[in-house]
Write an enzyme that holds these catalytic residues in place. Structure first.
Site, PDB file in Angstrom:
ATOM      1  N   ILE A  61       0.836  -1.204   0.000  1.00 31.38           N
ATOM      2  CA  ILE A  61       0.000   0.000   0.000  1.00 31.38           C
ATOM      3  C   ILE A  61       0.871   1.253   0.000  1.00 31.38           C
ATOM      4  O   ILE A  61       1.965   1.272   0.563  1.00 31.38           O
ATOM      5  CB  ILE A  61      -0.963  -0.023   1.218  1.00 31.38           C
ATOM      6  N   CYS A  62       0.392   2.294  -0.680  1.00 26.22           N
ATOM      7  CA  CYS A  62       1.011   3.625  -0.637  1.00 26.22           C
ATOM      8  C   CYS A  62      -0.137   4.628  -0.476  1.00 26.22           C
ATOM      9  O   CYS A  62      -1.183   4.287   0.071  1.00 26.22           O
ATOM     10  CB  CYS A  62       1.873   3.889  -1.867  1.00 26.22           C
ATOM     11  N   LYS A  63       0.012   5.832  -0.960  1.00 29.61           N
ATOM     12  CA  LYS A  63      -1.053   6.821  -0.820  1.00 29.61           C
ATOM     13  C   LYS A  63      -2.233   6.521  -1.728  1.00 29.61           C
ATOM     14  O   LYS A  63      -3.378   6.505  -1.278  1.00 29.61           O
ATOM     15  CB  LYS A  63      -0.526   8.233  -1.112  1.00 29.61           C
ATOM     16  N   GLY A  65      -1.768   4.203  -4.855  1.00 29.23           N
ATOM     17  CA  GLY A  65      -1.607   2.955  -5.597  1.00 29.23           C
ATOM     18  C   GLY A  65      -0.495   2.919  -6.614  1.00 29.23           C
ATOM     19  O   GLY A  65      -0.153   1.851  -7.111  1.00 29.23           O
ATOM     20  N   MET A  89      -3.844   4.287   0.758  1.00 30.97           N
ATOM     21  CA  MET A  89      -4.279   4.815   2.052  1.00 30.97           C
ATOM     22  C   MET A  89      -5.447   5.786   1.916  1.00 30.97           C
ATOM     23  O   MET A  89      -6.216   5.964   2.861  1.00 30.97           O
ATOM     24  CB  MET A  89      -3.114   5.482   2.787  1.00 30.97           C
TER      25      MET A  89
END
Length: 110
Positions: A61-63, A65, A89
């Site tokens: 996961i990141c901010k 995708g 996120m």
């Protein structure tokens, strides 16, 4: 030439006991993250990928995708069963999933 689609999972379908790898930068992590996530920034993943489990699926996961998609592909190339978390996120927060911060302020996504 055709490419296999990036394996991905909706944030609402994440298993409660799944391994969640957060690849955002340290300031983003400190502002707010999933309580059980493990943090290895994208910029550190090549040096630290041995810390990623190989015996279970890894949810990256990141901010939003984009970075996590790149890390997911890197991990797959290393033989890891990795999947990208759609929406990152931002989707996690929008679904009302719990978040914690490292700096004592209200958790949020940077």
């Amino acid at each position: 030439m055709s490419f296999a689609p990036m394996p991905s999972i909706d944030v609402t379908a994440l298993p409660a006991d799944g391994f969640l790898l957060d690849v955002r930068e340290s300031d983003e992590w400190q502002a707010g993250h999933a309580p059980a996530a493990t943090h290895i920034a994208m910029s550190e993943i090549t040096a630290r990928h041995a810390e990623v489990p190989t015996d279970s699926r890894v949810h990256v996961i990141c901010k939003a995708g984009g970075r996590s998609a790149q890390v997911t592909q890197f991990l797959i190339d290393q033989g890891v069963d990795a999947v990208n978390v759609d929406g990152g996120m931002l989707a996690w927060q929008a679904c009302g999933h719990p978040m914690v911060s490292e700096n004592g302020t209200a958790a949020g996504v940077l």
